[in-house]
Design a protein around this motif. Sequence first.
Motif, PDB file in Angstrom:
ATOM      1  N   LYS A 207       7.823 -13.363   2.355  1.00  0.00           N
ATOM      2  CA  LYS A 207       8.713 -13.233   1.209  1.00  0.00           C
ATOM      3  C   LYS A 207       8.590 -11.842   0.600  1.00  0.00           C
ATOM      4  CE  LYS A 207       9.953 -15.362  -3.198  1.00  0.00           C
ATOM      5  NZ  LYS A 207       9.644 -16.425  -4.165  1.00  0.00           N
ATOM      6  N   ASN A 244      25.302  -9.273 -14.184  1.00  0.00           N
ATOM      7  CA  ASN A 244      25.112  -9.652 -12.783  1.00  0.00           C
ATOM      8  C   ASN A 244      23.817  -9.092 -12.210  1.00  0.00           C
ATOM      9  OD1 ASN A 244      27.393 -11.232 -12.496  1.00  0.00           O
ATOM     10  ND2 ASN A 244      28.693  -9.522 -11.854  1.00  0.00           N
ATOM     11  N   LYS A 247      20.981 -11.105 -13.625  1.00  0.00           N
ATOM     12  CA  LYS A 247      20.958 -12.411 -12.966  1.00  0.00           C
ATOM     13  C   LYS A 247      20.318 -12.302 -11.576  1.00  0.00           C
ATOM     14  CE  LYS A 247      24.121 -16.112 -11.503  1.00  0.00           C
ATOM     15  NZ  LYS A 247      24.015 -15.924 -10.034  1.00  0.00           N
ATOM     16  N   ASN A 248      20.687 -11.255 -10.835  1.00  0.00           N
ATOM     17  CA  ASN A 248      20.124 -11.058  -9.496  1.00  0.00           C
ATOM     18  C   ASN A 248      18.620 -10.821  -9.553  1.00  0.00           C
ATOM     19  OD1 ASN A 248      22.604 -11.368  -8.264  1.00  0.00           O
ATOM     20  ND2 ASN A 248      23.042  -9.161  -8.249  1.00  0.00           N
ATOM     21  N   LEU A 250      16.525 -11.838 -11.888  1.00  0.00           N
ATOM     22  CA  LEU A 250      15.869 -13.095 -12.256  1.00  0.00           C
ATOM     23  C   LEU A 250      15.727 -14.000 -11.035  1.00  0.00           C
ATOM     24  CD1 LEU A 250      17.617 -13.863 -15.673  1.00  0.00           C
ATOM     25  CD2 LEU A 250      15.189 -13.326 -15.345  1.00  0.00           C
ATOM     26  N   GLU A 251      16.759 -14.031 -10.207  1.00  0.00           N
ATOM     27  CA  GLU A 251      16.707 -14.864  -9.006  1.00  0.00           C
ATOM     28  C   GLU A 251      15.693 -14.316  -8.002  1.00  0.00           C
ATOM     29  OE1 GLU A 251      20.692 -14.983  -7.591  1.00  0.00           O
ATOM     30  OE2 GLU A 251      21.358 -16.474  -9.079  1.00  0.00           O
ATOM     31  N   LYS A 252      15.676 -12.997  -7.833  1.00  0.00           N
ATOM     32  CA  LYS A 252      14.729 -12.390  -6.891  1.00  0.00           C
ATOM     33  C   LYS A 252      13.285 -12.671  -7.288  1.00  0.00           C
ATOM     34  CE  LYS A 252      17.465  -8.322  -5.504  1.00  0.00           C
ATOM     35  NZ  LYS A 252      17.500  -6.833  -5.552  1.00  0.00           N
ATOM     36  N   SER A 253      12.994 -12.506  -8.570  1.00  0.00           N
ATOM     37  CA  SER A 253      11.615 -12.631  -9.050  1.00  0.00           C
ATOM     38  C   SER A 253      11.233 -14.062  -9.415  1.00  0.00           C
ATOM     39  CB  SER A 253      11.402 -11.734 -10.276  1.00  0.00           C
ATOM     40  OG  SER A 253      12.290 -12.102 -11.321  1.00  0.00           O
ATOM     41  N   GLU A 254      12.246 -14.952  -9.402  1.00  0.00           N
ATOM     42  CA  GLU A 254      12.031 -16.358  -9.768  1.00  0.00           C
ATOM     43  C   GLU A 254      11.484 -16.488 -11.193  1.00  0.00           C
ATOM     44  OE1 GLU A 254       9.584 -18.037  -6.707  1.00  0.00           O
ATOM     45  OE2 GLU A 254      11.215 -18.080  -5.245  1.00  0.00           O
ATOM     46  N   LYS A 255      12.016 -15.655 -12.096  1.00  0.00           N
ATOM     47  CA  LYS A 255      11.632 -15.718 -13.508  1.00  0.00           C
ATOM     48  C   LYS A 255      12.722 -16.425 -14.310  1.00  0.00           C
ATOM     49  CE  LYS A 255       7.923 -13.610 -12.465  1.00  0.00           C
ATOM     50  NZ  LYS A 255       6.686 -14.428 -12.353  1.00  0.00           N
ATOM     51  N   LYS A 256      12.324 -17.015 -15.436  1.00  0.00           N
ATOM     52  CA  LYS A 256      13.238 -17.844 -16.217  1.00  0.00           C
ATOM     53  C   LYS A 256      14.083 -17.056 -17.195  1.00  0.00           C
ATOM     54  CE  LYS A 256      10.111 -21.839 -16.014  1.00  0.00           C
ATOM     55  NZ  LYS A 256       9.282 -22.779 -16.815  1.00  0.00           N
TER      56      LYS A 256
END
Length: 272
Positions: A207, A244, A247-248, A250-256
């Motif tokens: 990952k 955007n 948002k990207n 946050l998704e990459k780092s898996e943060k809330k």
Amino acid sequence: MRKFKNGSANFYTIFLDSVEKIIPEYCHKDSSNDKKFALLENEQFQGLLRHSPAIIGIYNNVQNNYIFMSDNIETITGHSPEHYMGPKGMEYAISTLPSEHAAIYTQQIFPTIFQYFQSQVACKDIKRFRFTGTFQLIRKDGSVIWCMQQLNVIETDDQELPLLTMLIMSDITCVKKDNAVDFVVARRNDQDLFQNVYAATFPSPNKTISFTKRELEILQLLSKGKSSYDVAALLSISEHTVFNHRKNMLEKSEKKNTAELISFAINRGFIQ
């Protein structure tokens, strides 16, 4: 020394393959194999290095070997500096990494560095770049420490390809709080300040988390308390684009949320 399942020689072969793809041997006119540095040969400076917490090395990119390694590497890692010198030096260096970290460096990080080497030929800019990475190192006694290594090119050939690279390596075990390999590319601007242009983290062998230059710019401004509206105005982009990018990330780092994202980025060294 710990034995690796895949063998350090295999990782070294991968390293050499990536070198040949990006920096063909025929491109170099001068090997600089006999390059001397008066400071490194100074006895007082050598004495300082022996007691320094940072290891200093000079790598010959043409010969693919170290031409200098400070004596304090033995104090810090247990490995003799002589093991890093000569044609087997890089293979030995790779062999001191756990297999999963050796794979990350030979398959991900080193190719990225070489791509930056090649991409900066036209603008003669490679000396402005600094490459920083963390990794685990297996000491001679079998114990494992976390290290941070910074690389920068100190001499190029007439085609602006790297001849000599300097490394500075430190033991960061006491401050490293996770098990991720981090990698950051930074460029020195006209004010002699380094600005991150690429960042990646490898929480596991399978990952990778990476942020683009634009994402880092947005994240840096958000960390200073700027709103999405302010960031959009400063970067001459739309507020929707800022949303955007956030948002990207946050998704990459898996943060809330953004606060967690900023804390993550600061702890990784992606932003300052």
